[in-house]
Design a protein around this motif. Structure first.
Motif, mmCIF file in Angstrom:
data_model
loop_
_atom_site.group_PDB
_atom_site.id
_atom_site.type_symbol
_atom_site.label_atom_id
_atom_site.label_comp_id
_atom_site.label_asym_id
_atom_site.label_seq_id
_atom_site.Cartn_x
_atom_site.Cartn_y
_atom_site.Cartn_z
ATOM 1 N N MET A 29 1.038 -1.122 -0.211
ATOM 2 C CA MET A 29 0.403 0.161 -0.072
ATOM 3 C C MET A 29 0.685 1.542 -0.269
ATOM 4 O O MET A 29 2.049 1.601 0.830
ATOM 5 C CB MET A 29 -0.859 -0.031 1.082
ATOM 6 N N THR A 30 0.317 2.365 -0.191
ATOM 7 C CA THR A 30 1.178 3.745 -0.085
ATOM 8 C C THR A 30 0.671 4.427 1.212
ATOM 9 O O THR A 30 0.235 3.594 1.977
ATOM 10 C CB THR A 30 0.536 4.999 -1.167
ATOM 11 N N ILE A 31 1.659 4.915 1.450
ATOM 12 C CA ILE A 31 2.244 5.233 2.839
ATOM 13 C C ILE A 31 1.252 6.034 3.220
ATOM 14 O O ILE A 31 0.811 6.597 4.348
ATOM 15 C CB ILE A 31 3.413 6.300 2.765
ATOM 16 N N PHE A 32 -0.190 6.171 2.497
ATOM 17 C CA PHE A 32 -1.771 6.935 3.055
ATOM 18 C C PHE A 32 -2.611 5.822 2.491
ATOM 19 O O PHE A 32 -3.206 6.134 2.718
ATOM 20 C CB PHE A 32 -1.905 8.035 1.787
ATOM 21 N N ARG A 33 -1.723 4.615 2.540
ATOM 22 C CA ARG A 33 -2.682 3.334 2.985
ATOM 23 C C ARG A 33 -3.301 2.806 2.028
ATOM 24 O O ARG A 33 -5.223 2.239 2.018
ATOM 25 C CB ARG A 33 -3.766 3.253 4.517
ATOM 26 N N SER A 45 -4.925 16.610 17.893
ATOM 27 C CA SER A 45 -3.387 15.950 17.205
ATOM 28 C C SER A 45 -4.511 14.633 16.324
ATOM 29 O O SER A 45 -3.765 14.107 15.735
ATOM 30 C CB SER A 45 -3.206 15.101 18.758
ATOM 31 N N ASP A 46 -5.900 14.348 17.001
ATOM 32 C CA ASP A 46 -6.509 13.208 15.667
ATOM 33 C C ASP A 46 -6.487 13.787 14.550
ATOM 34 O O ASP A 46 -6.255 14.526 13.750
ATOM 35 C CB ASP A 46 -7.650 13.013 16.083
ATOM 36 N N ILE A 47 -5.965 12.339 13.113
ATOM 37 C CA ILE A 47 -6.214 12.782 11.973
ATOM 38 C C ILE A 47 -6.775 11.885 11.608
ATOM 39 O O ILE A 47 -6.968 10.895 11.525
ATOM 40 C CB ILE A 47 -4.779 12.258 11.130
ATOM 41 N N LEU A 48 -8.009 12.352 10.003
ATOM 42 C CA LEU A 48 -8.930 11.933 9.295
ATOM 43 C C LEU A 48 -8.291 12.073 8.389
ATOM 44 O O LEU A 48 -7.395 13.543 7.718
ATOM 45 C CB LEU A 48 -10.699 12.536 9.483
ATOM 46 N N VAL A 49 -8.255 10.932 7.730
ATOM 47 C CA VAL A 49 -8.137 10.686 6.034
ATOM 48 C C VAL A 49 -9.001 11.350 4.826
ATOM 49 O O VAL A 49 -9.714 10.462 4.877
ATOM 50 C CB VAL A 49 -6.706 9.400 5.941
ATOM 51 N N PRO A 59 -13.825 22.930 13.170
ATOM 52 C CA PRO A 59 -12.593 23.700 14.012
ATOM 53 C C PRO A 59 -11.369 22.205 13.770
ATOM 54 O O PRO A 59 -11.591 20.990 14.247
ATOM 55 C CB PRO A 59 -13.246 23.380 15.073
ATOM 56 N N ALA A 60 -10.831 22.089 12.303
ATOM 57 C CA ALA A 60 -9.623 21.288 12.269
ATOM 58 C C ALA A 60 -9.183 22.104 11.090
ATOM 59 O O ALA A 60 -9.747 23.357 10.868
ATOM 60 C CB ALA A 60 -10.628 20.110 11.203
ATOM 61 N N LYS A 61 -8.104 21.458 11.107
ATOM 62 C CA LYS A 61 -6.920 22.512 9.604
ATOM 63 C C LYS A 61 -6.588 21.225 8.275
ATOM 64 O O LYS A 61 -6.508 19.706 8.815
ATOM 65 C CB LYS A 61 -5.669 23.081 10.732
ATOM 66 N N ILE A 62 -5.961 21.420 8.259
ATOM 67 C CA ILE A 62 -4.871 20.505 6.944
ATOM 68 C C ILE A 62 -3.172 20.482 6.877
ATOM 69 O O ILE A 62 -2.839 21.289 7.811
ATOM 70 C CB ILE A 62 -5.363 20.766 5.119
ATOM 71 N N TYR A 63 -2.935 19.092 8.162
ATOM 72 C CA TYR A 63 -2.174 19.462 8.371
ATOM 73 C C TYR A 63 -0.739 19.466 6.933
ATOM 74 O O TYR A 63 -0.856 18.711 6.026
ATOM 75 C CB TYR A 63 -1.905 17.006 8.716
ATOM 76 N N GLY A 64 0.362 20.240 7.831
ATOM 77 C CA GLY A 64 1.086 20.683 6.830
ATOM 78 C C GLY A 64 1.097 21.274 5.377
ATOM 79 O O GLY A 64 1.657 21.947 4.690
ATOM 80 N N GLU A 78 -6.479 9.638 -6.779
ATOM 81 C CA GLU A 78 -7.429 10.150 -6.400
ATOM 82 C C GLU A 78 -5.856 11.058 -5.595
ATOM 83 O O GLU A 78 -4.801 10.316 -5.887
ATOM 84 C CB GLU A 78 -6.806 8.862 -5.139
ATOM 85 N N ALA A 79 -5.899 11.727 -4.899
ATOM 86 C CA ALA A 79 -5.430 12.474 -4.063
ATOM 87 C C ALA A 79 -5.559 12.620 -2.679
ATOM 88 O O ALA A 79 -6.771 13.123 -2.193
ATOM 89 C CB ALA A 79 -5.226 14.320 -4.671
ATOM 90 N N PRO A 80 -4.522 12.112 -1.953
ATOM 91 C CA PRO A 80 -4.810 12.382 0.019
ATOM 92 C C PRO A 80 -4.341 13.033 0.703
ATOM 93 O O PRO A 80 -4.351 14.147 -0.014
ATOM 94 C CB PRO A 80 -3.846 10.911 0.111
ATOM 95 N N VAL A 81 -5.469 13.945 1.563
ATOM 96 C CA VAL A 81 -4.532 14.787 2.490
ATOM 97 C C VAL A 81 -5.554 14.523 3.653
ATOM 98 O O VAL A 81 -6.235 13.640 3.815
ATOM 99 C CB VAL A 81 -5.990 16.559 2.399
ATOM 100 N N LEU A 82 -4.201 14.572 5.189
ATOM 101 C CA LEU A 82 -4.748 14.460 6.024
ATOM 102 C C LEU A 82 -5.043 15.923 6.948
ATOM 103 O O LEU A 82 -4.933 17.075 6.687
ATOM 104 C CB LEU A 82 -3.215 14.480 6.581
#
Length: 979
Positions: free
Chosen positions: A556-560, A682-686, A713-718, A734-738
């Motif tokens: 799998m990719t590093i984004f699963r 700190s929780d992450i949703l992909v 109430p969230a942000k795009i990680y990085g 596809e294009a993933p985002v955290l």
């Protein structure tokens, strides 16, 4: 024992009872029956101020102005990482990347109780951690970055007030801390990357598991009998008394099933001298209907350990218990609960895109959920101890684990390095020893083979689990050696004389690889390399110089995201109907790989039958239950392709794809399955932005980028970290985002746009995070008082744990029962004209033959009454046994003379008994009969009743059809959940 009363009443009562508060919980919102002890455990992952670098600074001083420091939440990495490793050119020794320190500061408030102990507990930090409290140095942990540790800060805090804590987390290269000094084939990331807790306890408390060889709670199962469904449970608990005087302590162990009911209770008392520890050793057995933990049914009990002084709950901890047996058989391979299974799974690094090692628990658990969905039954923790959340997920999902201490292929010959490696291994075992999913410990240095020092240390800590040699072609002796398993890297030819099983701790993946291991029982399993792409400075892999993505390997990719071939696994490893078409239906398609557990697949193109065939017969797939299908395509036509899988000639499963048109719009998919999105900072949703055509078909050859934006109430990680996280390139459609949660809850809207495509939006609502870890994890405990009563004549056979009740024929009988403060039970016929006979032991064969080989038999048209007086107000459960015995006595049996006069067993008996409570019909039961119940279940009925605390409760057993004998052999009475 079987329960003839409907299970649905039980379940509804259970659900209703969970809503009732616990009278012992005082001010805490604990569920029913969960003890409110002096222990508290607060997750303190939020509100940290962070500064990068300056290892020589004195930021621990109370006068430090940290108002301009970055506000962060844990898990936290020193610096977000791009997919190209920030274009760093390090060697595999990683001399510069993330080789700095991070300073973390925050305030904590402790209770005003000066008699409490106060600890800071860390699940892991990279890699040397120094702690200051209120400007004073508390200590240093410098063993490993991959295991938990704690500091006792009791003498450094101001009680009932705010206290300033400072951490310097030092990830600089350290010659004495494995896996340094390197090289290693993975990036050793940085930061305060696992959870942190503030723990307070009484001065009498259970110690931390990782403190010493004998510390904390150690649960083992010396006997597991999967045939007769019983088990012996051994629990060792170390309690420390830090008072200036001795304390008499009681330790109660409650083994609780998944319905919250205590099935085993153990008690022990001991006086612990001042400043000393004592190890309580408690052992007991579950003899009836043990539920076993395995990969298909991962049944979990709970072990609730409570410490009391003068009847007051002082400390309470809870562990899960999975009862299972396992071994390595020289001919059959790995045996779980008496059955051989082929271990099939993947190695896993804890790396995630941008985050490095700093994954929130939700992503750890999602990884294992994905493993389970793919059908994997084993996971290896490459190449270091993994997060607690991983083990919890494997326990819950039924995934076996091979865990190892932090190494790669090299070592430092210094004594300190080996001491730290040994201590790392010991702390790994102590921390995770109570997890049923773990069955193998790596006992050496990865790829270099076993290390006697490590193997012996692990065996001293845990004599039960298997150890693995961790070998490779270049390690020398190709054998298990001192360890239990010959675990090797199998990427090509290897030396093996078949004198012992071979286990591939690493190797290729796919159906041909799995087939090798499934067709040969002595090939115990394959843990392929590796589940996900990972970060590495290895200089030879194909993407090493990529300017877009340097992550290596992975199914799998590093984004699963699954890569080609991975989705074959469910067809082989899962039972649900499954069919997956690997390729898209495009003009350049020359062959279709289809994965299915169907017997045959037929393709329909635009509604017409196109091709039909069986799975591949290639000899490389011998051993598989479901080889892949390969369809050669030489007459492609545009349109809709439908695949129908048949089993036993009937339609079993289908999938439809169609020729993709030009890209039309984006579709935003949030990976919310089986999880919450917690507002803990700190929780992450992909999220995955998919490029679709106007028909909703994925356009896999799309190019370009997707730009993401967010509101709520969230942000795009990085997003502002200069790591190319947003916009994100499109790959395979596809294009993933955290998405990273804020500390506030609310509705979050994610938007995705790309040039020439219609935009997409998706929403999610973040939920509050419960930081009181006791409240977050506590579940109800139904600790019911109960008594078991065996009925019979005065020559009845008595067994331990049962209260005997015998009497004379044709007379009412009473018995004082030592339960619920003392109650009286009465047996009589319902009328004055009835007959009642008491029968002694008749030697019926069966597990509880001593109960149903004797008993009371009554003939009365109004029935047989069992009543209880002086029974307190409440709800009760009564289990009764109804069996008409026949004898197995012979000339060698002392009962043979009794048979010459006994005629009770030849009297006709009721085939159906109705059961009423205070003259209200409750249920019926059909008695069993005979002299041999070795393989059959005896008839039993369960009756739930209530008492008003004043009037007697009468249970009437009556022939539901005629007027024949009514058998009552034994009963158990227990308190129960209120209606």
């Amino acid at each position: 024992m079987i329960l003839l009363k409907s299970k649905y009443l039980f379940i509804s009562l259970l659900l209703a009872f969970i809503l009732i508060g616990n009278i012992n919980a005082e001010n805490k919102k604990l569920p029913y029956g969960y003890r409110n002890s002096q222990r508290s455990k607060e997750c303190i992952n939020t509100n940290w101020r962070f500064h990068l670098g300056d290892p020589e600074a004195k930021f621990y001083e109370t006068s430090t102005n940290d108002s301009n420091w970055e506000m962060v939440s844990v898990p936290h990495t020193l610096k977000p990482t791009s997919l190209t490793l920030d274009l760093c050119e390090d060697s595999k020794e990683q001399p510069t990347f993330h080789r700095t320190v991070g300073w973390y500061r925050r305030d904590i408030k402790v209770s005003s109780n000066s008699d409490k102990k106060v600890f800071l507990e860390f699940e892991g930090a990279h890699q040397v951690t120094n702690l200051w409290v209120n400007g004073k140095h508390v200590g240093e942990f410098a063993v490993t970055g991959y295991t938990p540790f704690h500091f006792d800060i009791s003498n450094f805090v101001n009680r009932g007030a705010s206290n300033q804590i400072t951490l310097m987390v030092d990830n600089r290269r350290n010659e004495n801390i494995p896996p340094d000094p390197g090289p290693f084939d993975y990036v050793k990331f940085s930061g305060l990357y696992r959870d942190v807790y503030l723990v307070e306890t009484d001065k009498v408390h259970i110690t931390f598991n990782w403190e010493a060889l004998k510390a904390g709670i150690n649960i083992t199962t010396p006997t597991v009998d999967v045939v007769n469904k019983n088990a012996v449970i051994d629990i060792k608990t170390v309690v420390k008394n830090e008072n200036s005087t001795s304390r008499k302590c009681e330790v109660i162990q409650r083994i609780i099933n998944n319905e919250g009911i205590v099935v085993l209770k153990l008690k022990a008392e001991e006086t612990i001298e001042a400043g000393r520890e004592f190890e309580f050793n408690q052992i007991g057995s579950i003899e009836d209907d043990v539920q076993f933990w395995d990969v298909d049914n991962p049944y979990l009990y709970r072990v609730n350990t409570e410490v009391l002084i003068d009847g007051k709950s002082i400390d309470c901890l809870e562990n899960r218990l999975g009862i299972r047996s396992f071994r390595l058989d020289n001919e059959l391979g790995f045996i779980l609960n008496g059955k051989p299974i082929t271990l099939v799974g993947f190695n896993r690094h804890q790396h995630y895109a941008y985050l490095g090692d700093a994954l929130p628990n939700s992503l750890h658990k999602k990884d294992m959920l994905q493993f389970k969905q793919l059908g994997f039954n084993v996971m290896r923790t490459a190449h270091y101890p993994h997060d607690n959340a991983i083990m919890e997920a494997c326990d819950e999902l039924g995934i076996l684990v091979y865990e190892e201490a932090p190494t790669w292929t090299t070592m430092n010959a210094t004594e300190k390095w080996f001491d730290n490696l040994e201590l790392s291994a010991r702390m790994m075992v102590r921390n995770h020893r109570n997890h049923p999913s773990i069955v193998i410990w790596g006992a050496g240095i990865n790829h270099r083979g076993y290390v006697p020092q490590i193997h012996c240390a692990i065996k001293q800590e845990d004599p039960v689990r298997l150890t693995a040699s961790q070998g490779a072609r270049w390690t020398g002796w190709q054998a298990s050696g001192l360890t239990d398993i010959n675990a090797n890297m199998l990427y090509g030819p290897f030396i093996w004389d078949r004198s012992e099983p071979m286990f591939a701790m690493e190797g290729h993946h796919g159906p041909a690889t799995v087939a090798v291991h499934k067709r040969d029982p002595k090939m115990a399993g394959i843990i392929s390399w590796t589940a996900h792409a990972y970060y590495t400075f290895h200089p030879t892999h194909p993407k090493y110089k990529s300017m877009k993505d340097r992550t290596r390997s992975g199914a799998m990719t590093i984004f699963r995201q699954p890569k080609k071939g991975l989705l074959w696994y469910p067809s082989e490893m899962c039972e649900e109907p499954y069919l997956h078409i690997e390729e898209g239906w495009t003009p350049n398609v020359k062959e279709l790989n289809i994965y299915s557990n169907a017997d045959e697949i037929e393709l329909f193109l635009n509604g017409k039958s196109f091709m039909k065939q069986k799975p591949s017969s290639d000899t490389s797939y011998i051993g598989l239950d479901h080889p892949p299908y390969l369809f050669k395509i030489d007459n492609y036509k545009k349109g809709k392709l439908k695949a129908i899988g048949y089993k036993n000639g009937n339609e079993f499963v289908t999938q439809t794809i169609q020729t993709p048109l030009k890209p039309h719009h984006l579709n935003l998919v949030l990976d919310t399955l089986n999880r919450k999105f917690e507002a803990d900072g700190s929780d992450i949703l992909v999220a995955y932005a998919q490029v679709l055509d106007k028909n909703g078909t994925l356009v896999r050859d799309s190019v370009g980028e997707v730009e993401f934006s967010i509101s709520g109430p969230a942000k795009i990680y990085g997003d502002n970290a200069n790591i190319n996280a947003n916009p994100m390139f499109i790959e395979n459609g596809e294009a993933p985002v955290l998405i990273q949660a804020d500390t506030n809850t609310g509705k979050i809207t994610i938007s995705a746009k790309s040039k020439g495509l219609k935009t997409a939006k998706a929403t999610v609502i973040s939920t509050p995070k419960e930081n009181d870890m006791i409240i977050a994890n506590a579940q109800p405990i139904y600790d019911f008082e109960n008594i078991k009563v065996d009925l019979g004549a005065n020559d009845q056979l008595i067994q331990f744990g049962w209260t005997p009740w015998n009497s004379e024929d044709n007379k009412p009988s009473s018995k004082d029962l030592d339960i619920f403060g003392g109650i009286k039970a009465n047996i009589r016929t319902a009328s004055n004209n009835g007959v009642i006979r008491w029968l002694g032991e008749m030697n019926v064969i069966g597990k509880y033959g001593f109960t149903y080989g004797e008993g009371v038999m009554a003939i009365d048209e109004k029935g047989l009454e069992l009543s209880f007086t002086n029974i307190p107000k409440g709800t009760y459960k009564l289990n009764t046994i109804h069996h008409a015995p026949k004898t197995n006595s012979d000339l060698m049996d002392t009962n043979v003379d009794k048979l010459k006069s006994a005629r009770i067993t030849s009297m006709p008996y009721a085939n159906k008994i109705s059961i009423s409570v205070n003259d209200e019909l409750y249920s019926t039961v059909e008695p069993t009969n005979g002299k041999n119940m070795q393989f059959d279940r005896v008839a039993e009925s369960t009756t739930i009743f209530t008492s008003d605390g004043i009037n007697p409760v009468t249970i009437t057993f009556k022939d539901a059809e005629t007027n024949k004998g009514i058998w009552l052999n034994a009963f158990t009475l227990s308190s129960w959940k209120d209606k």
